[in-house]
Design an enzyme around this catalytic site. Structure first.
Site, PDB file in Angstrom:
ATOM      1  CG  ASN A 228      -1.865  -1.059   1.116  1.00  0.00           C
ATOM      2  OD1 ASN A 228      -2.168  -1.341   0.383  1.00  0.00           O
ATOM      3  ND2 ASN A 228      -2.028  -1.657   2.539  1.00  0.00           N
TER       4      ASN A 228
ATOM      5  CG  HIS B 115       4.555  -2.354   5.314  1.00  0.00           C
ATOM      6  ND1 HIS B 115       4.373  -1.066   5.107  1.00  0.00           N
ATOM      7  CD2 HIS B 115       3.304  -2.811   4.889  1.00  0.00           C
ATOM      8  CE1 HIS B 115       2.984  -0.578   5.701  1.00  0.00           C
ATOM      9  NE2 HIS B 115       2.176  -1.321   5.337  1.00  0.00           N
TER      10      HIS B 115
ATOM     11  CG  HIS C   7      -0.005  -5.870   3.474  1.00  0.00           C
ATOM     12  ND1 HIS C   7      -0.111  -6.102   5.074  1.00  0.00           N
ATOM     13  CD2 HIS C   7       0.955  -4.799   3.445  1.00  0.00           C
ATOM     14  CE1 HIS C   7      -0.851  -4.875   5.626  1.00  0.00           C
ATOM     15  NE2 HIS C   7      -0.017  -4.340   4.270  1.00  0.00           N
TER      16      HIS C   7
HETATM   17  P1  DGP Z   1      -0.914  -0.833   5.983  1.00  0.00           P
HETATM   18  O1  DGP Z   1      -1.863  -0.222   6.392  1.00  0.00           O
HETATM   19  O2  DGP Z   1      -0.566  -1.391   4.283  1.00  0.00           O
HETATM   20  O3  DGP Z   1       0.777   0.166   6.634  1.00  0.00           O
HETATM   21  O4  DGP Z   1      -0.164  -2.276   6.576  1.00  0.00           O
HETATM   22  C1  DGP Z   1       0.462  -2.101   7.921  1.00  0.00           C
HETATM   23  C2  DGP Z   1      -0.189  -3.351   8.756  1.00  0.00           C
HETATM   24  O5  DGP Z   1       0.987  -2.879   9.505  1.00  0.00           O
HETATM   25  C3  DGP Z   1      -1.347  -3.523   9.005  1.00  0.00           C
HETATM   26  O6  DGP Z   1      -1.604  -4.708   8.499  1.00  0.00           O
HETATM   27  C4  DGP Z   1      -0.611  -4.114  10.885  1.00  0.00           C
HETATM   28  C5  DGP Z   1       0.091  -3.958  10.965  1.00  0.00           C
HETATM   29  N1  DGP Z   1       1.235  -3.559  12.006  1.00  0.00           N
HETATM   30  C6  DGP Z   1       1.050  -2.145  13.177  1.00  0.00           C
HETATM   31  N2  DGP Z   1       1.718  -1.737  14.310  1.00  0.00           N
HETATM   32  C7  DGP Z   1       2.227  -2.984  13.638  1.00  0.00           C
HETATM   33  C8  DGP Z   1       2.988  -3.924  15.533  1.00  0.00           C
HETATM   34  O7  DGP Z   1       3.798  -3.178  16.179  1.00  0.00           O
HETATM   35  N3  DGP Z   1       3.137  -5.692  14.794  1.00  0.00           N
HETATM   36  C9  DGP Z   1       2.993  -6.245  13.661  1.00  0.00           C
HETATM   37  N4  DGP Z   1       3.183  -7.512  13.752  1.00  0.00           N
HETATM   38  N5  DGP Z   1       1.849  -5.578  13.159  1.00  0.00           N
HETATM   39  C10 DGP Z   1       1.731  -4.072  13.349  1.00  0.00           C
END
Ligand code: DGP
Length: 113
Positions: A86, A99, A101
């Site tokens: 995204n 990142h 997914h």
């Molecule tokens: P996006 O919406 O594409 O920026 O995805 C960010 C993702 O990161 C979202 O699906 C939730 C994940 N996320 C956010 N904070 C944390 C965290 O502290 N730990 C983990 N494992 N995932 C997280």
């Protein structure tokens, strides 16, 4: 600016890590949208896809190679999966550290809502 993902890279906060090497980290998403939901990130801080530079080409390629490796190790490679990055507000990006997914384990709809 650093994000929560830098804290995960530096092991300042815990994460369920599924892969790590010198340049890449992969860990389970805290809010899974599918039975398998893993984030693959470069350790280098790159805020958005818009900030990827030519010099990052190999690093970004390694995100795909890591995703492929994880899909095989977790045995959803043949069944299938989706890779998503995204970008910014309309793309739904909430963490400004690029990142990828990996989503797997159920039939995913298309187009996305
Ligand atoms: P996006 O919406 O594409 O920026 O995805 C960010 C993702 O990161 C979202 O699906 C939730 C994940 N996320 C956010 N904070 C944390 C965290 O502290 N730990 C983990 N494992 N995932 C997280």
């Amino acid at each position: 600016m650093s994000t929560i993902f830098t804290k995960i890279i530096q092991k300042e906060i815990p994460a369920d890590i599924v892969y790590e090497d010198d340049e890449i980290l992969a860990f389970r998403d805290i809010s899974p949208q599918a039975p398998e939901h893993i984030l693959v990130i470069p350790k280098k801080e790159i805020p958005t896809v818009n900030d990827i530079e030519d010099a990052d080409a190999i690093l970004v390629g390694k995100l795909f190679l890591t995703a492929k490796k994880i899909a095989k190790e977790l045995a959803f490679d043949e069944k299938g999966y989706r890779l998503v990055m995204n970008c910014n507000e309309d793309g739904g990006q909430t963490v400004n550290h690029i990142h990828m997914h990996i989503l797997a384990g159920r039939q995913l709809s298309w187009p996305p809502g």
